[in-house]
Structure formats: structure tokens, C-alpha cells
Enzyme design. Sequence first.
Site, mmCIF file in Angstrom:
data_model
loop_
_atom_site.group_PDB
_atom_site.id
_atom_site.type_symbol
_atom_site.label_atom_id
_atom_site.label_comp_id
_atom_site.label_asym_id
_atom_site.label_seq_id
_atom_site.Cartn_x
_atom_site.Cartn_y
_atom_site.Cartn_z
ATOM 1 N N ASP A 107 0.868 -1.169 0.000
ATOM 2 C CA ASP A 107 0.000 0.000 0.000
ATOM 3 C C ASP A 107 0.914 1.230 0.000
ATOM 4 O OD1 ASP A 107 -2.471 1.541 0.450
ATOM 5 O OD2 ASP A 107 -1.661 1.829 2.468
ATOM 6 N N ASP A 145 -0.178 5.120 0.927
ATOM 7 C CA ASP A 145 -0.433 6.090 2.000
ATOM 8 C C ASP A 145 -0.465 5.399 3.360
ATOM 9 O OD1 ASP A 145 -1.752 8.801 0.516
ATOM 10 O OD2 ASP A 145 -1.879 6.931 -0.602
ATOM 11 N N ASP A 201 -1.777 -0.880 6.048
ATOM 12 C CA ASP A 201 -1.942 -0.169 7.315
ATOM 13 C C ASP A 201 -3.391 -0.009 7.713
ATOM 14 O OD1 ASP A 201 -2.325 3.327 6.778
ATOM 15 O OD2 ASP A 201 -2.506 1.779 5.247
#
Length: 221
Positions: free
Chosen positions: A7, A9, A170
Site C-alpha cells: 500500500d 499512503d 496499514d
Amino acid sequence: MKTVIFDLDGTLADTSGDLIAAANTCFRDMGAGDLLKPDVDQGTALRGGRAMLRLGMARLGRPEDEATIDRYYPVLLEAYGAQIDRFTTVYPGAMDAVEVLKGRGYGVGICTNKPEGLAQLLLQNLGIRDVFGSLVGADTLPVRKPDPEPLFEAARRAGGDPRRCVLIGDSDTDRNTARAAGVPSVLVTFGPAGEDMAALEPEALLEHYEALPDMVDRLLT
């Protein structure tokens, strides 16, 4: 080939400062001033533009004002693209870990819910786009995470077998994407929502990037 898909961001880079600045551009245009604070609203920023607009509208007492959110979302994206890397930083050790993984024969790619064009621009400005074998964004395919297909496509474009990959993320979106794909996930604990990651029961939790290569070796044996 086995692949490690990241991922963007909140996983590879802390993009929250630039995202919040773009959202505040919208709120200032509404005459409301800077409604979001970088030291308070990082978690919301890393969930995307609409999440930030919804938070601001809630603070104005208008949480259901989807028409205003829809109107300002393109404004936010334009503001973000114009100042996409003023505050953004790559997390410590991330790129060293990527190079170690590549040295061990893994393909590496990115699967993000950021629009592909903005993700390309950010990675180019940070000088790291060419390090990754693939980049699949929110609008690359007709579907986005947590649908597993963007993850599979990121693995394929990185030269790998989509069933032999691991997703580094996240959020619950990343956890659900990996679960839907039937592959392991690693969730980072150094982001603003780090303390919540254990409850999502990923295959592994990552506190420091230097531990990632050995972690991937164990998960993809």
C-alpha cells in the site's frame, strides 16, 4: 516469482500532511478556515479525500452534506496534485527493505486506493517510481481494494504469480483485501492507527522496516 505488494499512503509514506493541506484548501474556500489539523487528523487523512471532507463537514455540523462533499472532491484532488510532496516523507527504512527484497528475488509493486495518476506523480517526485515493478491505483481497474483483483493485477504486473504474494498495508481495507485474495498480510504499527492493527489479526505486524525481508521469507516459504 513471489511478490511483495505495498500500500502507499500510511504504509510506504506518510502523506497525511499534504492531504490535510489539500482538504483545508476546500474548507477555506467554504469560508470555514483550516478545519483539519496535521497532528490530530492523520488517521482520517490516510483514509482518503472523501473521509477528510466528511470529517470537516461533521465539524461544521453538516455530516450528511454529501452534495458539498461531491462538489469539493475534485477541488481537493486538484489542490493535492499541485502540492503533492511538500510534507510527504517515506517511512524510515522502507526503501532499504525494498532493495533487500529485490536482492532476494522478490518482485515488488504498489496497490493503492489513491488515483493512479496522483500515485504516479507522487512516486516520481519522491524519486522512487522506477524501484517498483508495478503500480495499480484506485482507478486502474473497474474495482478497487478491498476487491482482490487490484492486488492480483499488481502482482502480475510486477512479474509474479498473484497467488504467491504478500500485501503490506496499514488498514482494515488492506487486511480485507489480502483475506479476499487468500494471501498473507503484514500491517504496519508505526502509522497513526498502529495500535489498532493487532485487532485485525494479520499474519504479521511490522514495527520497523528492517524486519520486513525476513518476515516475508517466513510468510512466503
